[in-house]
Design an enzyme around this catalytic site. Structure first.
Site, mmCIF file in Angstrom:
data_model
loop_
_atom_site.group_PDB
_atom_site.id
_atom_site.type_symbol
_atom_site.label_atom_id
_atom_site.label_comp_id
_atom_site.label_asym_id
_atom_site.label_seq_id
_atom_site.Cartn_x
_atom_site.Cartn_y
_atom_site.Cartn_z
ATOM 1 N N HIS A 77 43.299 37.684 52.627
ATOM 2 C CA HIS A 77 42.502 36.983 51.619
ATOM 3 C C HIS A 77 43.048 37.272 50.215
ATOM 4 O O HIS A 77 43.284 36.350 49.424
ATOM 5 C CB HIS A 77 41.045 37.444 51.742
ATOM 6 C CG HIS A 77 40.120 36.870 50.711
ATOM 7 N ND1 HIS A 77 39.187 35.900 51.013
ATOM 8 C CD2 HIS A 77 39.963 37.129 49.384
ATOM 9 C CE1 HIS A 77 38.515 35.580 49.921
ATOM 10 N NE2 HIS A 77 38.962 36.328 48.913
ATOM 11 N N GLU A 78 43.251 38.555 49.919
ATOM 12 C CA GLU A 78 43.746 38.932 48.596
ATOM 13 C C GLU A 78 45.209 38.547 48.410
ATOM 14 O O GLU A 78 45.627 38.189 47.309
ATOM 15 C CB GLU A 78 43.555 40.436 48.384
ATOM 16 C CG GLU A 78 42.122 40.924 48.548
ATOM 17 C CD GLU A 78 41.125 40.169 47.680
ATOM 18 O OE1 GLU A 78 41.542 39.557 46.662
ATOM 19 O OE2 GLU A 78 39.934 40.174 48.018
ATOM 20 N N HIS A 106 45.348 34.992 47.226
ATOM 21 C CA HIS A 106 45.104 34.882 45.783
ATOM 22 C C HIS A 106 46.375 35.210 45.000
ATOM 23 O O HIS A 106 46.774 34.475 44.097
ATOM 24 C CB HIS A 106 44.006 35.859 45.358
ATOM 25 C CG HIS A 106 42.625 35.450 45.734
ATOM 26 N ND1 HIS A 106 42.127 34.179 45.523
ATOM 27 C CD2 HIS A 106 41.597 36.163 46.301
ATOM 28 C CE1 HIS A 106 40.871 34.122 45.935
ATOM 29 N NE2 HIS A 106 40.530 35.305 46.427
#
Length: 268
Positions: A60-61, A64
């Site tokens: 998820h990170e 980003h």
């Protein structure tokens, strides 16, 4: 003139961390144990889901950071955000420990904000929105990847513990993707719409950002909100994929150490 060049190479900035590989190893080992019926099923479900959840937080990170890199923020590499190492993120407690506690105590999947993007390097509202959307998009894609094969499994499966763990992990990914799209300050959903708001509105909502995740968490403790969200949203979507809802429900019970036997549920 000679000198020592201590700069990190681009390859070092993007080398996958040992910690991430350890999480993958735990996921594979616990998955094998559940599939083969070795050891305690509830412990296996717990380890499988925890490892899978932490891996998804890393991805998820990473999404980003990777999107920010292509958007113009080249600092994400030197910060270690592309190594999938949770210790490199800005707030490992807020971003990994708290989300893990949330799923253990309440079964609520909420990734926290972890990467610091230098927004001044990003040009264009759409790029800012895409950076925020990249994280929950990963969770939704992971949910789909888990649910598609799960939809082909019947209740007479010879591996109920494994598919229950898979179902609960899919539920967490689906929940994380949907909740993180809520336009609450501090969550990615707000990050998607924030670039399009006026300066005055952005400044007013900024005070809520540190508490956004906790507000959503507390709202879901309300029985009415909780019942609507899980029954009318999450389990309805799971119902589109065969027996995924039942597998997820059994996996949730096993993960939270309720006193029951998986074999009794599946009639085996």
């Amino acid at each position: 003139m000679t000198f020592n060049d201590t700069r990190r190479s681009p390859t070092a900035d993007r080398k996958i961390s040992v910690i991430f590989w350890v999480l993958v190893a735990v996921l594979v080992a616990s998955g094998w144990a559940l599939w083969s019926g070795w050891g305690n099923a509830r412990v296996g479900v717990f380890l499988f889901v925890v490892a899978g959840w932490l891996i998804s937080l890393c991805l998820h990170e990473y999404a980003h950071a990777r999107t920010a890199l292509h958007g113009g923020d080249i600092s994400v590499g030197t910060k270690g955000y592309l190594t999938l190492n949770p210790l490199k993120y800005t707030h490992p407690i807020y971003s990994f420990v708290m989300p893990l506690i949330f799923i253990i105590l309440g079964g609520i999947a909420l990734p926290g904000g972890a990467v610091f993007i230098e927004r001044g390097r990003i040009r264009g509202k759409w790029k800012h929105s895409l950076i925020s959307a990249a994280g929950p998009a990963v969770n939704l894609v992971l949910a789909l990847l888990l649910l598609i094969p799960l939809s082909q499994v019947g209740l007479d499966t010879a591996h109920p513990a494994f598919f229950s763990a898979l179902g609960y992990l899919a539920l967490l990914q689906l929940m994380a993707g949907i909740l993180n799209l809520v336009p609450m300050p501090g969550l990615d959903g707000y990050g998607i719409v924030e670039p399009w708001l006026s300066y005055e509105n952005r400044r007013a909502f900024a005070n809520l950002a540190p508490y956004g995740m906790m507000i959503v968490f507390l709202l879901l403790w309300n029985p009415t909100v909780n019942n609507w969200f899980f029954n009318d949203v999450i389990y309805r979507v799971l119902g589109w994929f065969g027996q995924s809802a039942l597998f997820a429900s059994v996996g949730s019970s096993a993960f939270h150490f309720f006193n029951f036997h998986l074999g009794n549920v599946f009639g085996s």
